[in-house]
Design a protein around this motif. Structure first.
Motif, PDB file in Angstrom:
ATOM      1  N   ILE A   1       0.832  -1.211   0.000  1.00  0.00           N
ATOM      2  CA  ILE A   1       0.000   0.000   0.000  1.00  0.00           C
ATOM      3  C   ILE A   1       0.866   1.261   0.000  1.00  0.00           C
ATOM      4  O   ILE A   1       0.389   2.357   0.302  1.00  0.00           O
ATOM      5  CB  ILE A   1      -0.976   0.018   1.193  1.00  0.00           C
ATOM      6  N   ASP A   2       2.147   1.117  -0.334  1.00  0.00           N
ATOM      7  CA  ASP A   2       3.096   2.237  -0.355  1.00  0.00           C
ATOM      8  C   ASP A   2       3.136   2.962   0.997  1.00  0.00           C
ATOM      9  O   ASP A   2       3.188   4.192   1.062  1.00  0.00           O
ATOM     10  CB  ASP A   2       2.752   3.233  -1.476  1.00  0.00           C
ATOM     11  N   ALA A   3       3.120   2.181   2.067  1.00  0.00           N
ATOM     12  CA  ALA A   3       3.304   2.739   3.410  1.00  0.00           C
ATOM     13  C   ALA A   3       4.758   2.564   3.817  1.00  0.00           C
ATOM     14  O   ALA A   3       5.413   1.592   3.430  1.00  0.00           O
ATOM     15  CB  ALA A   3       2.391   2.042   4.409  1.00  0.00           C
ATOM     16  N   LEU A   4       5.264   3.508   4.591  1.00  0.00           N
ATOM     17  CA  LEU A   4       6.670   3.503   4.977  1.00  0.00           C
ATOM     18  C   LEU A   4       6.854   2.874   6.356  1.00  0.00           C
ATOM     19  O   LEU A   4       5.910   2.796   7.150  1.00  0.00           O
ATOM     20  CB  LEU A   4       7.215   4.930   4.980  1.00  0.00           C
ATOM     21  N   LEU A   5       8.092   2.457   6.628  1.00  0.00           N
ATOM     22  CA  LEU A   5       8.411   1.831   7.903  1.00  0.00           C
ATOM     23  C   LEU A   5       9.413   2.706   8.643  1.00  0.00           C
ATOM     24  O   LEU A   5      10.515   2.956   8.150  1.00  0.00           O
ATOM     25  CB  LEU A   5       8.982   0.430   7.685  1.00  0.00           C
ATOM     26  N   TYR A   6       8.992   3.159   9.820  1.00  0.00           N
ATOM     27  CA  TYR A   6       9.794   4.074  10.633  1.00  0.00           C
ATOM     28  C   TYR A   6      10.460   3.309  11.770  1.00  0.00           C
ATOM     29  O   TYR A   6       9.820   2.509  12.455  1.00  0.00           O
ATOM     30  CB  TYR A   6       8.875   5.173  11.202  1.00  0.00           C
ATOM     31  N   TYR A   7      11.747   3.579  11.990  1.00  0.00           N
ATOM     32  CA  TYR A   7      12.504   2.916  13.054  1.00  0.00           C
ATOM     33  C   TYR A   7      12.818   3.912  14.164  1.00  0.00           C
ATOM     34  O   TYR A   7      13.516   4.901  13.938  1.00  0.00           O
ATOM     35  CB  TYR A   7      13.801   2.327  12.514  1.00  0.00           C
ATOM     36  N   ASP A   8      12.312   3.631  15.364  1.00  0.00           N
ATOM     37  CA  ASP A   8      12.646   4.431  16.537  1.00  0.00           C
ATOM     38  C   ASP A   8      13.974   3.925  17.076  1.00  0.00           C
ATOM     39  O   ASP A   8      14.088   2.784  17.522  1.00  0.00           O
ATOM     40  CB  ASP A   8      11.545   4.300  17.590  1.00  0.00           C
ATOM     41  N   GLY A   9      15.000   4.776  17.053  1.00  0.00           N
ATOM     42  CA  GLY A   9      16.347   4.350  17.403  1.00  0.00           C
ATOM     43  C   GLY A   9      16.649   4.310  18.885  1.00  0.00           C
ATOM     44  O   GLY A   9      17.821   4.153  19.268  1.00  0.00           O
ATOM     45  N   ALA A  10      15.619   4.426  19.738  1.00  0.00           N
ATOM     46  CA  ALA A  10      15.872   4.425  21.177  1.00  0.00           C
ATOM     47  C   ALA A  10      16.587   3.166  21.636  1.00  0.00           C
ATOM     48  O   ALA A  10      17.346   3.193  22.606  1.00  0.00           O
ATOM     49  CB  ALA A  10      14.552   4.582  21.942  1.00  0.00           C
ATOM     50  N   ASN A  11      16.353   2.055  20.948  1.00  0.00           N
ATOM     51  CA  ASN A  11      16.921   0.770  21.377  1.00  0.00           C
ATOM     52  C   ASN A  11      17.997   0.248  20.431  1.00  0.00           C
ATOM     53  O   ASN A  11      18.288  -0.946  20.404  1.00  0.00           O
ATOM     54  CB  ASN A  11      15.805  -0.268  21.520  1.00  0.00           C
ATOM     55  N   LEU A  12      18.603   1.139  19.681  1.00  0.00           N
ATOM     56  CA  LEU A  12      19.624   0.722  18.711  1.00  0.00           C
ATOM     57  C   LEU A  12      20.837   0.098  19.391  1.00  0.00           C
ATOM     58  O   LEU A  12      21.572  -0.684  18.775  1.00  0.00           O
ATOM     59  CB  LEU A  12      20.066   1.927  17.866  1.00  0.00           C
ATOM     60  N   ASN A  13      21.061   0.416  20.655  1.00  0.00           N
ATOM     61  CA  ASN A  13      22.245  -0.087  21.345  1.00  0.00           C
ATOM     62  C   ASN A  13      22.329  -1.614  21.336  1.00  0.00           C
ATOM     63  O   ASN A  13      23.405  -2.175  21.461  1.00  0.00           O
ATOM     64  CB  ASN A  13      22.265   0.419  22.795  1.00  0.00           C
ATOM     65  N   ALA A  14      21.188  -2.272  21.168  1.00  0.00           N
ATOM     66  CA  ALA A  14      21.179  -3.739  21.160  1.00  0.00           C
ATOM     67  C   ALA A  14      21.650  -4.334  19.849  1.00  0.00           C
ATOM     68  O   ALA A  14      22.076  -5.501  19.809  1.00  0.00           O
ATOM     69  CB  ALA A  14      19.769  -4.240  21.465  1.00  0.00           C
ATOM     70  N   ILE A  15      21.578  -3.567  18.764  1.00  0.00           N
ATOM     71  CA  ILE A  15      21.825  -4.165  17.445  1.00  0.00           C
ATOM     72  C   ILE A  15      22.867  -3.427  16.626  1.00  0.00           C
ATOM     73  O   ILE A  15      23.172  -3.836  15.503  1.00  0.00           O
ATOM     74  CB  ILE A  15      20.523  -4.253  16.624  1.00  0.00           C
ATOM     75  N   MET A  16      23.460  -2.345  17.158  1.00  0.00           N
ATOM     76  CA  MET A  16      24.404  -1.577  16.331  1.00  0.00           C
ATOM     77  C   MET A  16      25.595  -2.463  15.943  1.00  0.00           C
ATOM     78  O   MET A  16      26.173  -3.167  16.758  1.00  0.00           O
ATOM     79  CB  MET A  16      24.862  -0.316  17.056  1.00  0.00           C
ATOM     80  N   GLY A  17      25.890  -2.425  14.683  1.00  0.00           N
ATOM     81  CA  GLY A  17      26.966  -3.260  14.169  1.00  0.00           C
ATOM     82  C   GLY A  17      26.569  -4.699  13.916  1.00  0.00           C
ATOM     83  O   GLY A  17      27.348  -5.478  13.363  1.00  0.00           O
ATOM     84  N   LYS A  18      25.351  -5.070  14.302  1.00  0.00           N
ATOM     85  CA  LYS A  18      24.864  -6.439  14.123  1.00  0.00           C
ATOM     86  C   LYS A  18      23.795  -6.509  13.027  1.00  0.00           C
ATOM     87  O   LYS A  18      23.733  -7.477  12.281  1.00  0.00           O
ATOM     88  CB  LYS A  18      24.276  -6.972  15.428  1.00  0.00           C
ATOM     89  N   MET A  19      22.944  -5.502  12.957  1.00  0.00           N
ATOM     90  CA  MET A  19      21.907  -5.437  11.929  1.00  0.00           C
ATOM     91  C   MET A  19      21.767  -4.001  11.456  1.00  0.00           C
ATOM     92  O   MET A  19      21.684  -3.075  12.266  1.00  0.00           O
ATOM     93  CB  MET A  19      20.555  -5.920  12.471  1.00  0.00           C
ATOM     94  N   ARG A  20      21.758  -3.799  10.154  1.00  0.00           N
ATOM     95  CA  ARG A  20      21.546  -2.472   9.582  1.00  0.00           C
ATOM     96  C   ARG A  20      20.064  -2.334   9.259  1.00  0.00           C
ATOM     97  O   ARG A  20      19.513  -3.101   8.456  1.00  0.00           O
ATOM     98  CB  ARG A  20      22.395  -2.272   8.334  1.00  0.00           C
ATOM     99  N   VAL A  21      19.434  -1.362   9.889  1.00  0.00           N
ATOM    100  CA  VAL A  21      17.972  -1.273   9.794  1.00  0.00           C
ATOM    101  C   VAL A  21      17.502  -0.994   8.367  1.00  0.00           C
ATOM    102  O   VAL A  21      16.417  -1.426   7.971  1.00  0.00           O
ATOM    103  CB  VAL A  21      17.422  -0.220  10.775  1.00  0.00           C
ATOM    104  N   GLY A  22      18.315  -0.279   7.587  1.00  0.00           N
ATOM    105  CA  GLY A  22      17.935  -0.046   6.195  1.00  0.00           C
ATOM    106  C   GLY A  22      17.919  -1.317   5.382  1.00  0.00           C
ATOM    107  O   GLY A  22      17.117  -1.476   4.455  1.00  0.00           O
ATOM    108  N   ASP A  23      18.780  -2.250   5.729  1.00  0.00           N
ATOM    109  CA  ASP A  23      18.866  -3.505   4.970  1.00  0.00           C
ATOM    110  C   ASP A  23      17.639  -4.392   5.163  1.00  0.00           C
ATOM    111  O   ASP A  23      17.366  -5.263   4.326  1.00  0.00           O
ATOM    112  CB  ASP A  23      20.109  -4.289   5.391  1.00  0.00           C
TER     113      ASP A  23
END
Length: 478
Positions: free
Chosen positions: A234-256
């Motif tokens: 439906i051409d809706a976008l996906l927004y990522y709230d980075g408050a919890n990025l500390n758990a995944i930085m360097g492990k998963m790239r949210v854009g990917d």
């Protein structure tokens, strides 16, 4: 607590300045002269030093106390980052210089720092471009939603709603509403976004889904592929709230994995001060289809390797904040990223997750852990029946440990949300666990033991509603 005015002694001075060669009446126009002496406290230098030193000991801070504050990532901020951000070449640059004719040649170092910060954040998050302008997490959220709105307006899409799960970050609904969207809440299933509940909410007028991943329960959203597929239809976008990025930085790239826009709390994830030690920075990254709408001005790299400030982006949403945002904050983030490097950043995330799971396994023996499985950087729990999260939080304050986040998220009864971060030692975690076990044991036998806490803090149990509504922010004159 006495103020400097309370301690004032008439006639006492700290320094006696030399008399000026000219009197004030000779140097200033009459309309700028005082009609009476300023009402300032009269104190010795020692009085002033002791006053501020003693007050500083009453502060709670990461430098002095453990802060297991869920969803806030209160990690230790290395002092080398403060040193780098305070170098004269950065602190003495006026923000208007890059915008005046010929001024860019005097600010190449500062412009390069902005450019490199954005490029590194793109690499870590898998995004096409970043802006450093937003000056807080909430400001970054609002910027992200405004970019979503600009995208749909440019395409002629009639979108009026944004979907927000009940496990998302607490400010998401406010940001969506401020941008003019109707908020549609959906319930979680087993602690995660339910693809079926999302399907039911996805009408053609939905602009986006706002998610926190891991979510505020400390759980990774394993249904992401299905969610992205449903939104794309439906051409809706996906927004990522980075408050919890500390758990995944360097492990998963949210854009990917399909996120279109992300805001980052540099004051949480990237080692810069938080809260009263701020200010914050809510840098926003976007996928290729949202890049044209980023705020201006933007730092661009010329073909000769120099940098300039560009405003040539006709579809931009304009300014979100003055200049390029909180410059010193993302300088610290740039230093943090470079110091940790490719190996250190994922290692920090690994230790954050390890520490949270260590505490979860220790505390499951005496707390209720409703989603008791491998968590990410934080986990939620509840006290035994009959106990209050507030009482346990107050008891921790008595022992010099900041309370965890309490009563959030709302979907967990009497919620205690712990986030130890990667910078805390095993000894510190064990100390907290031992205290919590003692509180539960003693509170079960004697409820008054917890109700009376804290006993020795500067203030004990305030009426928090009145404290917020009727703040006293100035000294009452006698």
């Amino acid at each position: 607590m006495k103020t400097l005015f309370d301690k004032s002694v008439k006639g006492r001075v700290g320094v006696i300045p030399a008399m000026p060669q000219k009197r004030a009446e000779e140097m200033l126009p009459q309309n700028l002269l005082r009609s009476k002496k300023p009402n300032l406290p009269e104190l010795s230098e020692l009085d002033v030093i002791r006053h501020f030193t003693q007050n500083s000991h009453k502060n709670f801070s990461v430098d002095g106390n453990f802060y297991p504050l869920g969803s806030c990532t209160m990690k230790y901020n290395a002092k080398v980052l403060e040193h780098i951000a305070s170098l004269p070449g950065f602190t003495q640059v006026h923000p208007f210089i890059p915008q005046i004719k010929g001024g860019e040649k005097y600010t190449q170092g500062a412009l390069q720092a902005v450019y490199e910060t954005e490029q590194l954040l793109c690499e870590i998050n898998g995004m096409k471009a970043f802006t450093t302008q937003p000056m807080s997490g909430a400001n970054g959220e609002f910027t992200g939603v405004m970019l979503i709105a600009a995208y749909h307006k440019d395409k002629g899409n009639k979108k009026t709603k944004i979907v927000v799960p009940d496990s998302s970050h607490g400010t998401n609904p406010a940001s969506a509403m401020m941008a003019g969207y109707e908020v549609i809440n959906i319930e979680s299933k087993d602690g995660m976004v339910d693809p079926d509940a999302l399907e039911a909410a996805l009408t053609d007028d939905v602009a986006a889904l706002m998610m926190t991943c891991p979510n505020t329960l400390g759980l990774f959203e394993k249904h992401l592929p299905k969610i992205v597929e449903k939104l794309r239809k439906i051409d809706a976008l996906l927004y990522y709230d980075g408050a919890n990025l500390n758990a995944i930085m360097g492990k998963m790239r949210v854009g990917d994995v399909g996120f279109d826009v992300v805001h980052l709390n540099l004051h949480k994830t990237m080692g810069t001060p938080h809260g009263g030690g701020g200010p914050g920075s809510g840098c926003v990254g976007v996928s290729e289809r949202l890049e044209p709408y980023l705020p201006v001005g933007r730092v661009v790299k010329n073909t000769d390797g120099t940098f300039k400030l560009s405003f040539d982006f006709p579809k931009s949403i304009g300014y979100i904040a003055p200049f390029l945002g909180n410059f010193s904050v993302f300088l610290k983030a740039l230093a943090y990223i470079n110091r940790l490097g490719k190996e250190g950043i994922p290692r920090a995330a690994e230790y954050a997750v390890l520490n949270a799971n260590y505490m979860r396994k220790k505390m499951e023996k005496f707390l209720i852990v409703p989603y008791n499985r491998v968590c990410m950087h934080e986990f939620v729990s509840s006290p035994p029946e009959g106990m209050k999260a507030l009482d346990l939080a107050k008891a921790l304050l008595e022992h010099g440990i900041h309370a965890p986040t309490i009563y959030f998220p709302l979907i967990v009864h009497e919620c205690l949300m712990f986030e130890p971060t990667e910078t805390e030692s095993k000894e510190t975690l064990d100390h907290l666990v031992a205290l919590m076990e003692e509180f539960v044991a003693e509170g079960s036998k004697n409820p008054a033991y917890l109700h009376d806490m804290p006993l020795s803090t500067p203030v004990r149990r305030l009426d928090e509603t009145q404290a917020a509504r009727k703040m006293i922010l100035k000294q009452e004159e006698n």
